[in-house]
Write a protein that holds these residues in place. Structure first.
Motif, PDB file in Angstrom:
ATOM      1  N   TYR A 102      -9.270   2.101 -13.975  1.00 26.87           N
ATOM      2  CA  TYR A 102      -7.835   2.383 -13.867  1.00 26.87           C
ATOM      3  C   TYR A 102      -7.331   3.093 -15.114  1.00 26.87           C
ATOM      4  N   SER A 108      -8.642  -0.497   0.623  1.00 31.45           N
ATOM      5  CA  SER A 108      -7.865  -1.471  -0.140  1.00 31.45           C
ATOM      6  C   SER A 108      -8.711  -1.994  -1.282  1.00 31.45           C
ATOM      7  N   LEU A 109      -8.092  -2.787  -2.140  1.00 29.32           N
ATOM      8  CA  LEU A 109      -8.816  -3.450  -3.218  1.00 29.32           C
ATOM      9  C   LEU A 109      -8.828  -4.938  -2.932  1.00 29.32           C
ATOM     10  N   LEU A 129      -4.933  -5.565 -12.017  1.00 30.17           N
ATOM     11  CA  LEU A 129      -4.428  -4.226 -12.337  1.00 30.17           C
ATOM     12  C   LEU A 129      -2.911  -4.240 -12.544  1.00 30.17           C
ATOM     13  N   ILE A 168      -0.997   0.348  -6.388  1.00 27.17           N
ATOM     14  CA  ILE A 168      -2.031   0.788  -7.320  1.00 27.17           C
ATOM     15  C   ILE A 168      -2.535   2.151  -6.847  1.00 27.17           C
ATOM     16  N   PRO A 169      -2.471   3.178  -7.698  1.00 25.62           N
ATOM     17  CA  PRO A 169      -2.865   4.516  -7.242  1.00 25.62           C
ATOM     18  C   PRO A 169      -4.334   4.573  -6.857  1.00 25.62           C
ATOM     19  N   SER A 170      -4.626   5.307  -5.791  1.00 23.19           N
ATOM     20  CA  SER A 170      -6.001   5.437  -5.325  1.00 23.19           C
ATOM     21  C   SER A 170      -6.496   6.866  -5.548  1.00 23.19           C
ATOM     22  N   ASN A 227       3.909   4.152  -7.578  1.00 21.37           N
ATOM     23  CA  ASN A 227       2.729   4.076  -8.437  1.00 21.37           C
ATOM     24  C   ASN A 227       3.021   3.190  -9.658  1.00 21.37           C
ATOM     25  N   ILE A 228       2.248   2.138  -9.850  1.00 27.17           N
ATOM     26  CA  ILE A 228       2.508   1.200 -10.968  1.00 27.17           C
ATOM     27  C   ILE A 228       2.461   1.899 -12.328  1.00 27.17           C
ATOM     28  N   ALA A 229       1.692   2.969 -12.433  1.00 27.09           N
ATOM     29  CA  ALA A 229       1.568   3.651 -13.727  1.00 27.09           C
ATOM     30  C   ALA A 229       2.817   4.457 -14.053  1.00 27.09           C
ATOM     31  N   LEU A 278       0.814  -1.230   0.000  1.00 25.81           N
ATOM     32  CA  LEU A 278       0.000   0.000   0.000  1.00 25.81           C
ATOM     33  C   LEU A 278       0.844   1.274   0.000  1.00 25.81           C
ATOM     34  N   ASP A 334     -15.244   3.301  -5.211  1.00 22.70           N
ATOM     35  CA  ASP A 334     -14.752   4.108  -4.107  1.00 22.70           C
ATOM     36  C   ASP A 334     -13.239   4.330  -4.230  1.00 22.70           C
ATOM     37  N   TRP A 335     -12.506   3.281  -4.595  1.00 20.80           N
ATOM     38  CA  TRP A 335     -11.042   3.379  -4.756  1.00 20.80           C
ATOM     39  C   TRP A 335     -10.679   4.382  -5.851  1.00 20.80           C
ATOM     40  N   PHE A 336     -11.421   4.335  -6.964  1.00 18.94           N
ATOM     41  CA  PHE A 336     -11.085   5.179  -8.112  1.00 18.94           C
ATOM     42  C   PHE A 336     -11.873   6.501  -8.121  1.00 18.94           C
ATOM     43  N   ALA A 350     -12.709  -2.598 -12.709  1.00 18.15           N
ATOM     44  CA  ALA A 350     -11.497  -1.985 -12.152  1.00 18.15           C
ATOM     45  C   ALA A 350     -10.508  -1.616 -13.251  1.00 18.15           C
ATOM     46  N   LEU A 351     -10.362  -2.485 -14.246  1.00 17.27           N
ATOM     47  CA  LEU A 351      -9.387  -2.227 -15.303  1.00 17.27           C
ATOM     48  C   LEU A 351      -9.780  -1.011 -16.138  1.00 17.27           C
ATOM     49  N   GLU A 355      -0.986  -3.520 -16.153  1.00 19.50           N
ATOM     50  CA  GLU A 355       0.051  -2.489 -16.286  1.00 19.50           C
ATOM     51  C   GLU A 355       1.343  -3.082 -16.844  1.00 19.50           C
ATOM     52  N   ARG A 370      -5.693   6.786 -15.394  1.00 20.59           N
ATOM     53  CA  ARG A 370      -4.250   6.698 -15.598  1.00 20.59           C
ATOM     54  C   ARG A 370      -3.710   7.971 -16.259  1.00 20.59           C
ATOM     55  N   ARG A 399     -16.737  -1.178  -4.226  1.00 23.25           N
ATOM     56  CA  ARG A 399     -15.436  -0.937  -3.594  1.00 23.25           C
ATOM     57  C   ARG A 399     -14.446  -0.341  -4.606  1.00 23.25           C
ATOM     58  N   ASN A 400     -14.445  -0.879  -5.841  1.00 19.80           N
ATOM     59  CA  ASN A 400     -13.576  -0.335  -6.894  1.00 19.80           C
ATOM     60  C   ASN A 400     -13.930   1.124  -7.175  1.00 19.80           C
TER      61      ASN A 400
END
Lengths: 248, 248
Positions: free
Chosen positions: B244, A232-233, A241, A224-226, A189-191, A185, B129-131, B240-241, A245, B248, B126-127
């Motif tokens: 993301y 969490s995911l 994800l 993974i950027p939030s 950043n993966i991107a 966490l 909310d994350w994004f 999610a993908l 990437e 990105r 949940r996804n």
């Protein structure tokens, strides 16, 4: 006709102890069973099905498997099904011996450290298949790949991905030929970190993440950027994800 | 002490019919209940908990909710829990009235067409909310957001994302102020089509995808690139993908 002994045997395969003892597992539902039969990785020992399923089979499949197909009645079916939702076929397959000599070069290899939820493991195996990952290395405390819920949720990707259970530390020491990424966490950043297309990606337990001694073996910690407030995911989502990437 | 009537009432909330009639739902397990209490979006009507849970509460939370906390015994708990796995708290919350006037500009809005699996809907919330997605618009045949399994798998993101059930076609006609993307199996690669950061993303049913009349309303059909042999991805993973890639 279904003997009491058969019902008992199929029920016993709900437990890892008996799957290990007899080296067999159960797949349930028309889609998964048919795909596993067609794929051929797992030898099929017997099939218990309603006549409606048998009638729906292509001639070719029927001919190949007719010796091991047992037509049963609906009331018999309910006795042995692992699932509450009605399916019309249950099949017993022999487990396969995983390939242990694997090449981490020119591939993405996935490491799972203590994944507990069968649905998550199934989703991760399906993701691996989608993104062309050939090998998944699991810690010994990861849920069993032959658990019925895993088998069901992989949607037959189980037959196309090689899954190994082993000591992760030892395995990592012996296979450190490409970069090892730990999904955490508080990493990069993966991107933004230009992940290698040949690498080892590690995903941790749903509640506790990767264990500290496993993180210590990584070349890089990635995240993974939030953009919101979720803590969490889900592990299945996180694995997809990172794989996306890498392949992007 | 738990009355028979209370047990019956809590059990009834397993069914959408009664959740709609009484306008209440159940959340179970320490993490979800505590987060929903702290968030405050859903008014809490009563809490049934083992004394171990009550003792673990911060003084502040305890003071705010002590009038509605009922300490019960373990054998009573088992009678009403919706889940087989042991938890130590069950709470009844009032449903919230969703905001119906939403702004699709400067946001990503998610459209769900017939998602059936509660775990998938929970993961998608949940996804979101994350994004940082604020609104999810569901077709009327999408699984109920107050289903216990959905509540459980959102991990309290339920309180931070606005979920609306409506007629999708009508909604899309009234809100077509940004590009609408349909996630399908034969569209443009999401990594190559430079998705807008303000857009509407549509995700379809697990088995059948988006309905044809909904796809017809899209500005672009988009697809997650595949590198292996899996036929499809789980709906939670697919959402999610795409999110993301937009962020990105």
């Amino acid at each position: 006709m279904l003997s009491k002994q058969t019902v008992k045997y199929i029920q016993s395969l709900q437990h890892k102890k008996f799957r290990d003892e007899f080296n067999e597992f159960v797949a349930e539902g028309p889609k998964v069973v048919k795909e596993l039969l067609l794929n051929g990785k797992f030898e099929c020992k017997s099939i218990y099905a309603l006549s409606i399923w048998v009638q729906s089979l292509e001639q070719e499949i029927l001919e190949s498997f007719q010796n091991i197909i047992h037509v049963i009645e609906e009331h018999e079916f309910q006795k042995m099904a692992h699932y509450a939702t009605p399916n019309n076929v249950v099949a017993i397959f022999k487990k396969a011996i995983p390939a242990t000599k694997i090449d981490v070069k020119k591939n993405i290899t996935l490491i799972l450290d203590g994944i507990q939820d069968p649905g998550n493991l199934g989703t991760i195996i399906r993701n691996a298949d989608w993104f062309g990952v050939k090998n998944i290395i699991c810690s010994r405390n990861t849920v069993d790949m032959y658990n019925s819920k895993v088998v069901q949720s992989t949607m037959a990707s189980l037959a196309r991905v090689n899954v190994i259970y082993t000591d992760l530390k030892e395995w990592l020491l012996n296979n450190h030929e490409v970069n090892i990424y730990a999904t955490v966490l508080n990493g990069s950043n993966i991107a933004e970190c230009n992940l290698d297309k040949e690498c080892i990606i590690m995903i941790g337990n749903e509640a506790n993440g990767l264990s500290a001694d496993i993180i210590a073996m990584a070349d890089k910690k990635i995240t993974i950027p939030s953009f919101g407030l979720a803590e969490s995911l889900n592990a299945g989502v996180a694995s997809a994800l990172v794989l996306y990437e890498c392949r992007r």
